[in-house]
Write a protein that holds these residues in place. Structure first.
Motif, PDB file in Angstrom:
ATOM      1  N   SER A   1      41.058  44.979  23.741  1.00  9.24           N
ATOM      2  CA  SER A   1      42.008  45.399  24.787  1.00  9.24           C
ATOM      3  C   SER A   1      41.724  44.651  26.088  1.00  9.24           C
ATOM      4  N   PHE A   2      42.636  44.826  27.028  1.00 14.73           N
ATOM      5  CA  PHE A   2      42.474  44.219  28.358  1.00 14.73           C
ATOM      6  C   PHE A   2      41.202  44.736  29.018  1.00 14.73           C
ATOM      7  N   LYS A   3      41.023  46.085  28.986  1.00 13.34           N
ATOM      8  CA  LYS A   3      39.863  46.678  29.672  1.00 13.34           C
ATOM      9  C   LYS A   3      38.553  46.180  29.054  1.00 13.34           C
TER      10      LYS A   3
ATOM     11  N   SER B   1      36.363  35.725  39.762  1.00 11.88           N
ATOM     12  CA  SER B   1      36.419  37.192  39.595  1.00 11.88           C
ATOM     13  C   SER B   1      37.829  37.723  39.831  1.00 11.88           C
ATOM     14  N   LEU B   2      37.980  39.018  39.582  1.00  9.79           N
ATOM     15  CA  LEU B   2      39.168  39.712  40.069  1.00  9.79           C
ATOM     16  C   LEU B   2      39.098  39.660  41.591  1.00  9.79           C
ATOM     17  N   THR B   3      40.237  39.558  42.254  1.00 12.32           N
ATOM     18  CA  THR B   3      40.214  39.483  43.726  1.00 12.32           C
ATOM     19  C   THR B   3      40.392  40.856  44.376  1.00 12.32           C
ATOM     20  N   THR B   4      40.467  41.898  43.537  1.00 12.85           N
ATOM     21  CA  THR B   4      40.501  43.271  44.052  1.00 12.85           C
ATOM     22  C   THR B   4      39.462  44.075  43.277  1.00 12.85           C
ATOM     23  N   PRO B   5      39.004  45.184  43.853  1.00 12.20           N
ATOM     24  CA  PRO B   5      38.089  46.032  43.094  1.00 12.20           C
ATOM     25  C   PRO B   5      38.640  46.300  41.697  1.00 12.20           C
ATOM     26  N   PRO B   6      37.808  46.282  40.645  1.00 10.17           N
ATOM     27  CA  PRO B   6      36.342  46.240  40.614  1.00 10.17           C
ATOM     28  C   PRO B   6      35.723  44.849  40.799  1.00 10.17           C
ATOM     29  N   LEU B   7      36.499  43.789  41.116  1.00  9.61           N
ATOM     30  CA  LEU B   7      35.923  42.480  41.470  1.00  9.61           C
ATOM     31  C   LEU B   7      35.058  41.910  40.352  1.00  9.61           C
TER      32      LEU B   7
ATOM     33  N   PHE C   1      51.992  40.308  35.617  1.00 16.04           N
ATOM     34  CA  PHE C   1      51.948  39.405  36.775  1.00 16.04           C
ATOM     35  C   PHE C   1      52.206  40.215  38.043  1.00 16.04           C
ATOM     36  N   HIS C   2      51.708  39.727  39.157  1.00 14.04           N
ATOM     37  CA  HIS C   2      51.816  40.408  40.443  1.00 14.04           C
ATOM     38  C   HIS C   2      51.693  39.389  41.558  1.00 14.04           C
ATOM     39  N   PHE C   3      51.844  39.874  42.794  1.00 18.84           N
ATOM     40  CA  PHE C   3      51.918  38.966  43.940  1.00 18.84           C
ATOM     41  C   PHE C   3      50.962  39.389  45.063  1.00 18.84           C
ATOM     42  N   HIS C   4      50.613  38.408  45.906  1.00 17.24           N
ATOM     43  CA  HIS C   4      49.906  38.642  47.168  1.00 17.24           C
ATOM     44  C   HIS C   4      50.692  37.891  48.231  1.00 17.24           C
ATOM     45  N   TRP C   5      50.890  38.472  49.422  1.00 23.53           N
ATOM     46  CA  TRP C   5      51.713  37.806  50.419  1.00 23.53           C
ATOM     47  C   TRP C   5      51.311  38.217  51.829  1.00 23.53           C
TER      48      TRP C   5
HETATM   49  N1  LIG Z   1      44.312  39.588  41.757  1.00 27.62           N
HETATM   50  S1  LIG Z   1      43.701  39.340  40.276  1.00 27.62           S
HETATM   51  O1  LIG Z   1      42.339  38.827  40.402  1.00 27.62           O
HETATM   52  O2  LIG Z   1      44.618  38.534  39.502  1.00 27.62           O
HETATM   53  C1  LIG Z   1      43.571  40.888  39.450  1.00 27.62           C
HETATM   54  C2  LIG Z   1      44.091  41.022  38.158  1.00 27.62           C
HETATM   55  C3  LIG Z   1      44.001  42.252  37.505  1.00 27.62           C
HETATM   56  C4  LIG Z   1      43.381  43.341  38.136  1.00 27.62           C
HETATM   57  C5  LIG Z   1      43.296  44.664  37.417  1.00 27.62           C
HETATM   58  O3  LIG Z   1      43.769  44.781  36.304  1.00 27.62           O
HETATM   59  N2  LIG Z   1      42.717  45.712  38.039  1.00 27.62           N
HETATM   60  C6  LIG Z   1      42.736  47.053  37.428  1.00 27.62           C
HETATM   61  C7  LIG Z   1      41.820  47.251  36.283  1.00 27.62           C
HETATM   62  C8  LIG Z   1      42.230  48.082  35.265  1.00 27.62           C
HETATM   63  C9  LIG Z   1      41.398  48.318  34.197  1.00 27.62           C
HETATM   64  C10 LIG Z   1      40.154  47.751  34.113  1.00 27.62           C
HETATM   65  C11 LIG Z   1      39.739  46.926  35.098  1.00 27.62           C
HETATM   66  C12 LIG Z   1      40.605  46.670  36.160  1.00 27.62           C
HETATM   67  F1  LIG Z   1      40.241  45.807  37.071  1.00 27.62           F
HETATM   68  C13 LIG Z   1      42.863  43.190  39.419  1.00 27.62           C
HETATM   69  C14 LIG Z   1      42.961  41.957  40.083  1.00 27.62           C
END
Ligand SMILES: NS(=O)(=O)c1ccc(C(=O)NCc2ccccc2F)cc1
Ligand SMILES: [Zn+2]
Length: 258
Positions: free
Chosen positions: A127-129, A198-204, A91-95
C-alpha cells in the motif's frame, strides 16, 4: 501544538517538534543549483501511463487542493531513475499569494508561482502507507512541475474550474470521469533533476525519489488566481503552503540533461 500548517504559530519552523526528521539530512524541498548538479547519461526518459479514473475526488484538505482517486486503476510510472514500477496515488499543488513565490523547489534561488506534485508509490509494497514507511529513498516517486503564468492550461482547466467548489477546508467534489490526467503531462518526460529526499509536509518521511522537471507548465493568470481564493482551516488564504528549501548535506542532484 496546533495541527501543523504554514502560519507563524504552526509553520515549517515548528514542524521539528512533532517530526524530528525535519532536521534530517535528506529533507525536501531543496534549491536546485545548476552549478552543482551532475549530468547522468544513464538517466532514461520517464514513462507515465495514466488511465482515466471512474471515481475520483478533488478535495481541500486544509493545506492543499488534491486530486484523489478512490482506488488504484493501473495508472503507473516507470523509467527514469526508477528501478521498479510505481503506482499513481494523488496529485496536489503548492502556491503563493503572488507570482513571485509559491513553489517548493527553487532553481538557482528562483521560485515559481506554484508547483504541482504527482505522487506515486513503489509497487513492491502492499500500500501507499507501507511505501512511505518502507525505509530508504525508494518508497515514493514524486514528479514536480513548476507552474508559471502564461497561456491557459486546457488539460488542467477541468481541475482549476473545480477550485471554487472546494474553497473551504474539508470540502470535496467528484471529478468528471472523462478527466484526462495524462494530458497534463508534457508529451515526453525528459529534462529533469532527480535526488533523494522527503515528503515536504509532516511526517516529512525521507522516502521520496524526487523528479523535478526543468520546463515549467503554463497556466493562465485566471487559473493562478483560482488557487489564491482557497481557504485553509483557519479561514485564511491557503497561499504560501510551501516549505522553504532544506540543506542538501551530502546529497547529489543528478540531471537527465546537459
Ligand atoms: N508535498 S509531497 O512531498 O509531494 C507529499 C506527498 C504526500 C504526502 C502524504 O501523503 N501525506 C499524508 C500521509 C498519509 C499516510 C501516510 C503517510 C503520509 F505522509 C505528503 C507530502
Ligand atoms: Zn507536495
Amino acid at each position: 501544538m496546533a495541527p501543523w500548517g504554514y502560519e507563524k504559530d504552526n509553520g515549517p519552523a515548528h514542524w521539528h517538534k512533532d517530526c524530528p526528521i525535519a532536521n534530517g539530512k535528506n529533507q525536501s524541498p531543496i534549491d536546485l543549483i545548476n552549478g552543482e548538479v551532475k549530468y547522468d547519461s544513464g538517466l532514461k526518459p520517464l514513462t507515465a501511463k495514466y488511465v482515466p479514473f471512474s471515481d475520483a475526488k478533488f478535495l481541500n484538505n486544509g493545506h492543499s487542493v488534491q486530486f484523489q482517486p478512490s482506488a488504484g486503476n493501473g495508472s503507473e510510472l516507470t523509467g527514469g531513475p526508477l528501478a521498479v514500477k510505481y503506482n499513481f496515488e494523488q496529485f496536489h499543488f503548492h502556491w503563493g499569494n503572488n507570482d513571485t513565490e509559491g513553489s517548493e523547489h527553487r532553481v538557482d534561488g528562483k521560485m515559481y508561482p506554484a508547483e504541482l506534485h504527482f505522487v506515486h508509490w513503489n509497487s513492491t509494497n502492499p500500500s501507499f502507507k507501507d511505501a512511505v514507511g518502507s525505509g530508504g529513498p525508494n518508497g515514493l516517486a514524486v514528479l514536480g512541475f513548476f507552474l508559471k503564468v502564461g497561456a491557459e492550461n486546457a488539460a488542467l482547466k477541468p481541475i482549476t474550474d473545480l477550485i471554487p467548489k472546494v474553497k473551504d477546508a474539508g470540502t470535496s467534489v467528484t471529478v468528471p470521469s472523462n478527466f484526462d490526467m495524462q494530458a497534463i503531462l508534457p508529451a515526453t518526460l525528459t529534462d529533469y533533476y532527480t535526488y533523494d529526499g522527503s515528503l515536504t509536509t509532516p511526517p516529512l518521511a525521507e522516502c521520496v525519489k524526487w523528479i523535478v522537471f526543468k520546463q515549467p507548465l503554463e497556466v493562465s493568470a485566471a487559473q493562478m488566481e483560482a488557487f489564491r481564493s482557497v481557504i485553509n482551516r483557519d479561514g485564511k488564504p491557503m497561499g504560501g503552503n510551501y516549505r522553504p528549501p532544506c540543506p542538501l548535506h551530502d546529497r547529489a542532484v543528478k540531471t537527465s540533461f546537459k
